[in-house]
Design an enzyme around this catalytic site. Sequence first.
Site, mmCIF file in Angstrom:
data_model
loop_
_atom_site.group_PDB
_atom_site.id
_atom_site.type_symbol
_atom_site.label_atom_id
_atom_site.label_comp_id
_atom_site.label_asym_id
_atom_site.label_seq_id
_atom_site.Cartn_x
_atom_site.Cartn_y
_atom_site.Cartn_z
ATOM 1 C CD1 TRP A 1 -2.798 -1.540 0.299
ATOM 2 C CD2 TRP A 1 -1.917 -2.192 2.245
ATOM 3 N NE1 TRP A 1 -3.421 -2.704 0.676
ATOM 4 C CE2 TRP A 1 -2.911 -3.120 1.861
ATOM 5 C CE3 TRP A 1 -1.242 -2.403 3.447
ATOM 6 C CZ2 TRP A 1 -3.223 -4.239 2.632
ATOM 7 C CZ3 TRP A 1 -1.558 -3.503 4.210
ATOM 8 C CH2 TRP A 1 -2.532 -4.404 3.814
ATOM 9 C CG HIS A 2 4.560 1.527 0.585
ATOM 10 N ND1 HIS A 2 5.740 0.902 0.926
ATOM 11 C CD2 HIS A 2 3.861 1.661 1.734
ATOM 12 C CE1 HIS A 2 5.747 0.651 2.225
ATOM 13 N NE2 HIS A 2 4.618 1.109 2.737
ATOM 14 C CD GLN A 3 -1.672 2.415 -2.887
ATOM 15 O OE1 GLN A 3 -1.208 2.947 -1.887
ATOM 16 N NE2 GLN A 3 -2.655 1.533 -2.828
#
Length: 535
Positions: free
Chosen positions: A470-472
Site C-alpha cells: 500500500w505504497h502507491q
Amino acid sequence: MINLIEIADFERRARDNQKRLTANLKPSYDFIVCGGGSSGSVIARRLAENADCQVLLIEAGGDDEAESVLDPALWPTNLGSERDWGFQAEPNPHVDGRALSMSMGKGLGGGSSVNVMVWAQGHRSDWDHYAAESGDPGWGADAVQRIYRRIENWQGAPDPHYRGSDGPVWVQPAADPSPIAGALLDAAQSLGIPRFDSPNGRMMAGDGGAAISDMLVRDGRRHSLYRAYLRPWADRPNLTILTDTLVRRIFFTGRRASGVEIERAGEIRSIGVGCEIIVSTGAINTPKLLMLSGLGSRADLARLGIPLIEHIPGIGQNLQDHVAFCCTWEYRQPLAPRNSGSEATLYWKSRPELTAPDLLLCQVEFPVPSERTAALGVPDHGWTMFGGLAHPQSRGEVRLASADPHVVPIVDPAMLSDPADVETARACVKLCRDLGGATAFGPFVKREAIPGEGKPTDDRFLRDAAVTYWHQSGTARMGRDDLAVVDATLKVRGVEGLRVADGSIFPTIPTGNLQAPCAVVGERAAQIIRDTYRL
C-alpha cells in the site's frame, strides 16, 4: 496534574476554535491545502505558523479520535473501514487475473493514521536520483538529511550526523521487541547481512542491512504526522481544519487556480484562494482531482466531457507500488505480537553487483497470507516474512472512470508486468525462505507453512502470493521531460497557483515506507511556498 489540566484546556480551546471556524467559512483563504495526510498536515502547519496567513485544510475523511487509530496494535482493523478509501485494482493478468486491494488512509493523518507506523527515511540514492531528475540539489540526499534532522525528535542512541533531537516528530525504536524480531536480525547476520542499531542513517547510505524498526509511537500511542504537526496548531485562529469534506474540483481563472468546489453534508459550494492551492490527496486521488479539474490527457478528458485547462499527459501515469510476497512459518509455541506486530526490517540486494538495496522486507508477528495462498494452510500461530521489491520496474496508471467526483477512478498498478520484476521476486522469496530457515529461528519455528517445506518458488506461487505494501506513488511525478507533471518547486506545469505535494511526485518509489519521505515533501513544499511569498 498541571500537565493534564493544560492538555484539557488545549483540547477545549482547539475544539471550540475549529467549531467556530468551520461554522463560519470565509469566501476565500490565502492558501488551501487539499488533503490532511502525511504531506498536507506538514504544509498546513508550516504555512499557519505565519499568523498573517489564512490557511484552509480540507480533508475528505473524519478526525483521528478512535482506538483503532491510536492503539498501535489495532492498525489492521482500519483496513476496509471508514478510514480506508478502499480502492480496488483492476484485474491483473500478471497475477493470474487477481484484483488486489489498494487501501489508502482516509481521515486526518491519512496513511500515517492507519499504517504500521514505520519511519523509513529512504535510501541516499533515492534522493540523489530525485535531485538529478528535477535539476534541483535541494532534493538531494545531503539537503534532505538536514530536513530530517529538523523533523525528528529521535529517541534512540544519539546520532547527530543523521538524526535530529528537537523536531516535531517523535521517532523511537520499537520498544521491548519480540524475541522473534531478534531472531530475524541474527538470521540476517548468519546470511552475511549486517546488523545496524537503526534502519535509517548509515544503514541506508550503502548496501542495506537489518535492524529493529523505527516507529512513530509515543507513550504507547500512535504519533501520526497529523498529531505531530497539525493538531498542536488547531487552536490558532488562522488555521481552519475542515473534515468530512470532498474537494470536487479546482476552479481556474484563465490559467490560474482560483478556488475549489467542495461538498460537505450534501451541500456544494465554492471557496476562493488568494495565493495557492496545494493538492496533497495521495497517488490515487491526486491525479483524479487534477483530471476532474481539466488537467490531463486532452483525449481522455474530451471523452468524458471535461473542459481542458492544460494538456498534461503524464497525470495518472507512472503508478508504482511495493509489491510483496508473504512466506509464513508456524510457531512451536504461541508468541503474542508486540507493538504494531512488525518490529524488524531488512533491506538487501537481489544481486551482489547492485550498489543499493532493491529488496524491502519486514517481519510480521502473525500469519499474513494472500487470499490464494491461504489455501495452502494458515497456522493458528505463526509469523510472516513480508518481502517486497523496493524498486519495481513495472509501471501502472490511474484513469478517470467518470466526470462524477463520486465515482472511484480506475487503478491499474500492472504489478509484475515487467519481466525483470519476476526475476527479482524469485530472489526476494528465496531470501525470505533462507531467513526463516536459519538456525536462529530453531527455538521458535516448527515448520514453514507457506509456501511449504520442500515446495519450489515457482511463478505460480509468485502470482498467487503477490500483495501490496500500500505504497502507491509516482502519478504526478516531478521532472523536466514532457511527461513530468510538476517541476522542482512542485508547481503543476502550464498553470499558476497550483502545486502538488504528496507521494505522487516521486519519479521512482522510495526505498521503504512512504510516510517519512512524504513528510520531507511537505517540508520542502512549505519552505518553497514561504520563500516565494516571503512569509
